[in-house]
Scaffold this motif. Structure first.
Motif, PDB file in Angstrom:
ATOM      1  N   PRO A 289       0.801  -1.227   0.000  1.00 49.49           N
ATOM      2  CA  PRO A 289       0.000   0.000   0.000  1.00 49.49           C
ATOM      3  C   PRO A 289       0.839   1.285   0.000  1.00 49.49           C
ATOM      4  O   PRO A 289       0.358   2.340   0.408  1.00 49.49           O
ATOM      5  N   GLY A 290       2.089   1.216  -0.431  1.00 41.91           N
ATOM      6  CA  GLY A 290       2.958   2.386  -0.386  1.00 41.91           C
ATOM      7  C   GLY A 290       2.605   3.438  -1.425  1.00 41.91           C
ATOM      8  O   GLY A 290       1.861   3.182  -2.387  1.00 41.91           O
ATOM      9  N   ILE A 291       3.168   4.627  -1.254  1.00 41.06           N
ATOM     10  CA  ILE A 291       2.872   5.745  -2.158  1.00 41.06           C
ATOM     11  C   ILE A 291       3.278   5.414  -3.593  1.00 41.06           C
ATOM     12  O   ILE A 291       2.530   5.654  -4.545  1.00 41.06           O
ATOM     13  N   GLY A 292       4.483   4.858  -3.750  1.00 48.37           N
ATOM     14  CA  GLY A 292       4.947   4.522  -5.093  1.00 48.37           C
ATOM     15  C   GLY A 292       4.020   3.532  -5.786  1.00 48.37           C
ATOM     16  O   GLY A 292       3.736   3.663  -6.986  1.00 48.37           O
ATOM     17  N   ALA A 293       3.551   2.532  -5.048  1.00 53.83           N
ATOM     18  CA  ALA A 293       2.642   1.543  -5.626  1.00 53.83           C
ATOM     19  C   ALA A 293       1.334   2.203  -6.058  1.00 53.83           C
ATOM     20  O   ALA A 293       0.788   1.895  -7.129  1.00 53.83           O
ATOM     21  N   GLU A 294       0.835   3.107  -5.247  1.00 59.43           N
ATOM     22  CA  GLU A 294      -0.409   3.796  -5.603  1.00 59.43           C
ATOM     23  C   GLU A 294      -0.190   4.697  -6.821  1.00 59.43           C
ATOM     24  O   GLU A 294      -1.050   4.794  -7.702  1.00 59.43           O
ATOM     25  N   GLU A 295       0.953   5.360  -6.874  1.00 57.18           N
ATOM     26  CA  GLU A 295       1.249   6.229  -8.017  1.00 57.18           C
ATOM     27  C   GLU A 295       1.334   5.437  -9.320  1.00 57.18           C
ATOM     28  O   GLU A 295       0.969   5.947 -10.393  1.00 57.18           O
ATOM     29  N   ARG A 296       1.796   4.203  -9.241  1.00 59.99           N
ATOM     30  CA  ARG A 296       1.936   3.384 -10.444  1.00 59.99           C
ATOM     31  C   ARG A 296       0.700   2.541 -10.728  1.00 59.99           C
ATOM     32  O   ARG A 296       0.722   1.685 -11.606  1.00 59.99           O
ATOM     33  N   GLY A 297      -0.379   2.758  -9.983  1.00 62.45           N
ATOM     34  CA  GLY A 297      -1.653   2.135 -10.328  1.00 62.45           C
ATOM     35  C   GLY A 297      -1.907   0.781  -9.716  1.00 62.45           C
ATOM     36  O   GLY A 297      -2.277  -0.159 -10.422  1.00 62.45           O
ATOM     37  N   GLN A 298      -1.727   0.673  -8.405  1.00 60.38           N
ATOM     38  CA  GLN A 298      -1.926  -0.611  -7.737  1.00 60.38           C
ATOM     39  C   GLN A 298      -3.341  -1.153  -7.947  1.00 60.38           C
ATOM     40  O   GLN A 298      -3.528  -2.307  -8.347  1.00 60.38           O
ATOM     41  N   ALA A 299      -4.340  -0.327  -7.676  1.00 58.91           N
ATOM     42  CA  ALA A 299      -5.734  -0.788  -7.797  1.00 58.91           C
ATOM     43  C   ALA A 299      -6.060  -1.168  -9.238  1.00 58.91           C
ATOM     44  O   ALA A 299      -6.749  -2.169  -9.498  1.00 58.91           O
ATOM     45  N   GLU A 300      -5.560  -0.377 -10.181  1.00 59.14           N
ATOM     46  CA  GLU A 300      -5.833  -0.668 -11.595  1.00 59.14           C
ATOM     47  C   GLU A 300      -5.191  -1.977 -12.023  1.00 59.14           C
ATOM     48  O   GLU A 300      -5.783  -2.769 -12.777  1.00 59.14           O
ATOM     49  N   ALA A 301      -3.958  -2.234 -11.535  1.00 61.03           N
ATOM     50  CA  ALA A 301      -3.274  -3.475 -11.888  1.00 61.03           C
ATOM     51  C   ALA A 301      -4.035  -4.685 -11.371  1.00 61.03           C
ATOM     52  O   ALA A 301      -4.181  -5.700 -12.071  1.00 61.03           O
ATOM     53  N   ILE A 302      -4.546  -4.598 -10.144  1.00 63.25           N
ATOM     54  CA  ILE A 302      -5.340  -5.690  -9.586  1.00 63.25           C
ATOM     55  C   ILE A 302      -6.633  -5.867 -10.375  1.00 63.25           C
ATOM     56  O   ILE A 302      -7.036  -6.993 -10.715  1.00 63.25           O
ATOM     57  N   ALA A 303      -7.286  -4.752 -10.698  1.00 67.05           N
ATOM     58  CA  ALA A 303      -8.545  -4.821 -11.446  1.00 67.05           C
ATOM     59  C   ALA A 303      -8.342  -5.454 -12.820  1.00 67.05           C
ATOM     60  O   ALA A 303      -9.182  -6.248 -13.286  1.00 67.05           O
ATOM     61  N   GLN A 304      -7.234  -5.128 -13.478  1.00 70.09           N
ATOM     62  CA  GLN A 304      -6.957  -5.718 -14.788  1.00 70.09           C
ATOM     63  C   GLN A 304      -6.766  -7.224 -14.686  1.00 70.09           C
ATOM     64  O   GLN A 304      -7.196  -7.985 -15.568  1.00 70.09           O
ATOM     65  N   ASN A 305      -6.120  -7.671 -13.629  1.00 73.00           N
ATOM     66  CA  ASN A 305      -5.965  -9.113 -13.431  1.00 73.00           C
ATOM     67  C   ASN A 305      -7.307  -9.798 -13.227  1.00 73.00           C
ATOM     68  O   ASN A 305      -7.573 -10.871 -13.770  1.00 73.00           O
ATOM     69  N   LEU A 306      -8.165  -9.177 -12.410  1.00 70.99           N
ATOM     70  CA  LEU A 306      -9.487  -9.759 -12.170  1.00 70.99           C
ATOM     71  C   LEU A 306     -10.277  -9.854 -13.470  1.00 70.99           C
ATOM     72  O   LEU A 306     -10.947 -10.862 -13.752  1.00 70.99           O
ATOM     73  N   LYS A 307     -10.201  -8.803 -14.271  1.00 71.02           N
ATOM     74  CA  LYS A 307     -10.906  -8.794 -15.552  1.00 71.02           C
ATOM     75  C   LYS A 307     -10.379  -9.896 -16.462  1.00 71.02           C
ATOM     76  O   LYS A 307     -11.160 -10.629 -17.084  1.00 71.02           O
ATOM     77  N   LEU A 308      -9.053 -10.021 -16.535  1.00 71.93           N
ATOM     78  CA  LEU A 308      -8.458 -11.032 -17.407  1.00 71.93           C
ATOM     79  C   LEU A 308      -8.797 -12.435 -16.935  1.00 71.93           C
ATOM     80  O   LEU A 308      -9.189 -13.300 -17.733  1.00 71.93           O
ATOM     81  N   MET A 309      -8.661 -12.689 -15.634  1.00 72.19           N
ATOM     82  CA  MET A 309      -8.921 -14.032 -15.119  1.00 72.19           C
ATOM     83  C   MET A 309     -10.384 -14.424 -15.267  1.00 72.19           C
ATOM     84  O   MET A 309     -10.702 -15.600 -15.476  1.00 72.19           O
ATOM     85  N   ALA A 310     -11.271 -13.449 -15.161  1.00 66.17           N
ATOM     86  CA  ALA A 310     -12.702 -13.750 -15.299  1.00 66.17           C
ATOM     87  C   ALA A 310     -13.013 -14.337 -16.665  1.00 66.17           C
ATOM     88  O   ALA A 310     -13.893 -15.202 -16.800  1.00 66.17           O
ATOM     89  N   GLY A 311     -12.288 -13.882 -17.697  1.00 69.23           N
ATOM     90  CA  GLY A 311     -12.583 -14.347 -19.044  1.00 69.23           C
ATOM     91  C   GLY A 311     -11.520 -15.234 -19.654  1.00 69.23           C
ATOM     92  O   GLY A 311     -11.558 -15.504 -20.861  1.00 69.23           O
TER      93      GLY A 311
END
Length: 320
Positions: free
Chosen positions: A162-184
């Motif tokens: 949950p660090g600042i650098g991780a948030e700046e580089r899109g932590q939530a978006e990266a997780i969401a993209q994985n969920l989207k990919l794995m779903a399909g």
């Protein structure tokens, strides 16, 4: 007994007594006493691990001698070739993944990697991935879909970093993209919680056609300490929080969140890596066999229906 936990102290005392007797100059003199102590130890061990609290299971899930991702790779797979980097920013060593063979079958494997000593813990960021770790996983998942390879994921993380650098580089978006990919994803996916399954950092590689848990692993949206801090303002009440959160494997099977439990050797996987790997190997063989002949569309639909069933809710009529 390496790194014995508090509730394991009676077992440690018996093991120490047995070891001391076996070390005497003439072991035959104490053979009967050793046999009685070993029988007593076996009974106590069975009783202790059959009645663990949720907090004690959490401590076992975090045990520092528990097998980690790279250990499972050595124990379960042949010809493992690790792949690095997300092709966007860098390589996150908190996620390990690549190509391997499982009993002759080509598979894609990936999972969280913690560290053993202080230097490795820092290098692996305590098993908490940055966005580039999840984007590396995304790249491997796409490779599995392209070549029709089954995916095996191994979950063991306190959560995404949950660090600042991780948030700046899109932590939530990266997780969401994985969920989207794995779903399909048109390839079969088997996810195994081997230690801690913490929040979105775990779910980001956990959307499987089969989701399994090792017997003494835990899986939750937040740690017991975090839950206790929020509910009672006191992280020291973590043991109370663990009981009400229902994070253990038996609880989650009962709730329909996971599909099955992989048994561990008595005392936990850290006591016998080879035996733990043998039990996990048998389960993976069975589950891969069950998914092998499924059509790609069937795999996607099954996964969709599985995750749509999670949770309890009520539908009410919309007033006109």
């Amino acid at each position: 007994m390496p790194d014995a936990l508090d509730f394991e102290q009676p077992l440690l005392e018996l093991e120490t007594r047995i070891a001391a007797l076996q070390a005497v100059d003439d072991p035959s003199r104490v053979r009967d006493e050793v046999a009685k102590l070993e029988e007593r130890l076996a009974r106590l061990r069975q009783r202790t691990y059959a009645s663990l609290t949720a907090w004690q299971r959490t401590l076992l899930a975090r045990h520092p001698k528990r097998p980690y991702m790279r250990d499972w790779c050595k124990l379960l797979f042949d010809d493992f070739v690790e792949l690095h980097g997300d092709r966007l920013f860098g390589d996150d060593t908190a996620i390990v993944g690549g190509l391997a063979r499982f009993e002759g079958r080509s598979v894609v494997v990936l999972g969280h990697q913690k560290g053993r000593d202080t230097r490795e813990k820092i290098a692996r960021n305590f098993g908490m991935p940055h966005p580039e770790g999840y984007r590396k996983a995304h790249r491997l998942l796409e490779m599995a879909a392209k070549f029709g390879k089954p995916v095996l994921t191994f979950i063991d993380t306190p959560g995404a970093y949950p660090g600042i650098g991780a948030e700046e580089r899109g932590q939530a978006e990266a997780i969401a993209q994985n969920l989207k990919l794995m779903a399909g994803l048109t390839a079969p996916i088997i996810a195994v919680v081997t230690g801690e399954g913490g929040s979105g950092g775990a779910l980001a590689i956990g959307m499987g056609n089969r989701v399994l848990m090792l017997e003494y692993s835990v899986y939750s949206v937040i740690s017991p300490e975090g839950c206790a801090a929020i509910l009672w303002g006191d992280a020291a009440k973590a043991s109370e929080a663990a009981e009400v959160m229902k994070t253990t494997a038996p609880d989650l099977v009962r709730l329909g969140v996971v599909d099955g439990i992989v048994p561990e050797p008595v005392g936990g996987a850290h006591r016998d890596w080879e035996a733990a790997a043998g039990l996990l190997r048998a389960t993976l063989r069975e589950q891969l066999g069950a998914l092998a002949d499924r059509a790609p569309d069937a795999l996607v639909n099954e996964r969709y229906e599985k995750f749509r069933r999670l949770g309890a809710f009520e539908e009410t009529a919309t007033p006109h």
